[in-house]
Each structure stands twice: as C-alpha cells, then as structure tokens.
Motif scaffolding. Sequence first.
Motif, mmCIF file in Angstrom:
data_model
loop_
_atom_site.group_PDB
_atom_site.id
_atom_site.type_symbol
_atom_site.label_atom_id
_atom_site.label_comp_id
_atom_site.label_asym_id
_atom_site.label_seq_id
_atom_site.Cartn_x
_atom_site.Cartn_y
_atom_site.Cartn_z
ATOM 1 N N GLU A 37 1.645 1.108 9.348
ATOM 2 C CA GLU A 37 2.432 0.206 8.491
ATOM 3 C C GLU A 37 1.519 -0.596 7.568
ATOM 4 O O GLU A 37 1.841 -0.805 6.399
ATOM 5 N N LEU A 38 0.387 -1.029 8.083
ATOM 6 C CA LEU A 38 -0.586 -1.736 7.239
ATOM 7 C C LEU A 38 -1.110 -0.819 6.140
ATOM 8 O O LEU A 38 -1.223 -1.223 4.981
ATOM 9 N N LEU A 39 -1.412 0.410 6.497
ATOM 10 C CA LEU A 39 -1.923 1.361 5.505
ATOM 11 C C LEU A 39 -0.911 1.588 4.389
ATOM 12 O O LEU A 39 -1.290 1.725 3.221
ATOM 13 N N ARG A 40 0.371 1.595 4.726
ATOM 14 C CA ARG A 40 1.422 1.796 3.712
ATOM 15 C C ARG A 40 1.487 0.642 2.717
ATOM 16 O O ARG A 40 2.004 0.810 1.617
ATOM 17 N N LEU A 41 0.968 -0.515 3.082
ATOM 18 C CA LEU A 41 1.016 -1.677 2.199
ATOM 19 C C LEU A 41 -0.019 -1.617 1.075
ATOM 20 O O LEU A 41 0.121 -2.324 0.082
ATOM 21 N N PHE A 42 -1.031 -0.779 1.236
ATOM 22 C CA PHE A 42 -2.135 -0.752 0.278
ATOM 23 C C PHE A 42 -2.146 0.570 -0.477
ATOM 24 O O PHE A 42 -2.348 1.633 0.126
ATOM 25 N N PRO A 43 -1.948 0.524 -1.800
ATOM 26 C CA PRO A 43 -1.842 1.757 -2.586
ATOM 27 C C PRO A 43 -2.959 2.768 -2.330
ATOM 28 O O PRO A 43 -2.691 3.956 -2.182
ATOM 29 N N GLY A 44 -4.179 2.333 -2.242
ATOM 30 C CA GLY A 44 -5.293 3.259 -2.051
ATOM 31 C C GLY A 44 -5.428 3.802 -0.637
ATOM 32 O O GLY A 44 -6.239 4.687 -0.379
ATOM 33 N N LYS A 45 -4.639 3.277 0.282
ATOM 34 C CA LYS A 45 -4.741 3.682 1.685
ATOM 35 C C LYS A 45 -3.491 4.385 2.194
ATOM 36 O O LYS A 45 -3.472 4.903 3.307
ATOM 37 N N ARG A 46 -2.429 4.401 1.398
ATOM 38 C CA ARG A 46 -1.148 4.984 1.839
ATOM 39 C C ARG A 46 -1.284 6.413 2.325
ATOM 40 O O ARG A 46 -0.572 6.828 3.236
ATOM 41 N N TRP A 47 -2.166 7.170 1.736
ATOM 42 C CA TRP A 47 -2.323 8.574 2.102
ATOM 43 C C TRP A 47 -2.768 8.740 3.561
ATOM 44 O O TRP A 47 -2.559 9.796 4.156
ATOM 45 N N LEU A 48 -3.340 7.689 4.153
ATOM 46 C CA LEU A 48 -3.794 7.759 5.544
ATOM 47 C C LEU A 48 -2.654 7.566 6.553
ATOM 48 O O LEU A 48 -2.739 8.052 7.682
ATOM 49 N N ALA A 49 -1.600 6.878 6.165
ATOM 50 C CA ALA A 49 -0.501 6.567 7.086
ATOM 51 C C ALA A 49 0.128 7.812 7.719
ATOM 52 O O ALA A 49 0.391 7.807 8.929
ATOM 53 N N PRO A 50 0.380 8.892 6.961
ATOM 54 C CA PRO A 50 0.996 10.077 7.578
ATOM 55 C C PRO A 50 0.152 10.715 8.689
ATOM 56 O O PRO A 50 0.681 11.464 9.511
ATOM 57 N N LEU A 51 -1.128 10.419 8.727
ATOM 58 C CA LEU A 51 -1.970 10.962 9.799
ATOM 59 C C LEU A 51 -1.476 10.505 11.171
ATOM 60 O O LEU A 51 -1.653 11.202 12.166
ATOM 61 N N PHE A 52 -0.820 9.341 11.219
ATOM 62 C CA PHE A 52 -0.325 8.824 12.488
ATOM 63 C C PHE A 52 0.939 9.538 12.949
ATOM 64 O O PHE A 52 1.407 9.304 14.056
ATOM 65 N N ALA A 53 1.489 10.421 12.103
ATOM 66 C CA ALA A 53 2.639 11.243 12.491
ATOM 67 C C ALA A 53 2.198 12.537 13.165
ATOM 68 O O ALA A 53 3.024 13.254 13.724
ATOM 69 N N ILE A 54 0.906 12.842 13.107
ATOM 70 C CA ILE A 54 0.381 14.025 13.785
ATOM 71 C C ILE A 54 0.597 13.830 15.290
ATOM 72 O O ILE A 54 0.266 12.763 15.830
ATOM 73 N N PRO A 55 1.163 14.826 15.957
ATOM 74 C CA PRO A 55 1.414 14.682 17.397
ATOM 75 C C PRO A 55 0.150 14.235 18.153
ATOM 76 O O PRO A 55 -0.922 14.816 17.991
#
Length: 114
Positions: free
Chosen positions: A69-87
């Motif tokens: 959720e923190l990563l989603r708040l920062f434009p340059g870091k948003r791409w990292l958030a989906p990594l947490f959806a990896i099983p």
Amino acid sequence: MIYDGECGICQRAVAWLRRWDREHVLRFVPFQDAVAVARFGIGLPALAAALHLLLPDGRVYPGADAIPELLRLFPGKRWLAPLFAIPGMLPLARWIYARIAIRRHCLVRSIPGR
C-alpha cells in the motif's frame, strides 16, 4: 502512518519514506503520542507490535501488509506493489517483518546514533 518513535529502525524507515514522499501524502505519528493516536481506536499493544498505515477511506494496514500500500502511494515505486501478489510473497514479508519487529530494540544497537 503510526510507528514506534523510539525505535531506530523505525526512524530510519520513516526517513526513507519521507524522501520518497515528494507530494507529502503521508503523515507520520509516533505511537508514543497518545493524544494523536487515541482518535484512531487502535490499542497500544497492536501499535507497539507493528507500524500501521491508515488510509483516508478507513482501511488500516498493519506491519508488512502496509508495504504494498505504501508503494502504491509513490509514483516511482508503484511498479513494485504487484510483486506482493506473487503467491507466498506477502506471507514471507509478514514473517520477515515479524522477526525484525520483535527484535527491533535489540537491533537498534547497530544503528549509528542510537
């Protein structure tokens, strides 16, 4: 974001997040500020155990759950958030976070200035 204001690791994490937060979307509140945190209705044991990200819509993310959720708040870091959806990624992050959180006051000794 509510965090442990007396923890060197937590203070470092907040300093890091402040650098990322160029649009100043986050407000940082140490859980030791009883007046400020009282209005959120989160018990002191929970606040002492993990940081808590509180979003304007009322959602609360404790500990490692706050990371994507923190990563989603920062434009340059948003791409990292989906990594947490990896099983397995979020459970692993929770496990790591818990191990660090429970030992953070011992680990603070290794942080300069503490």
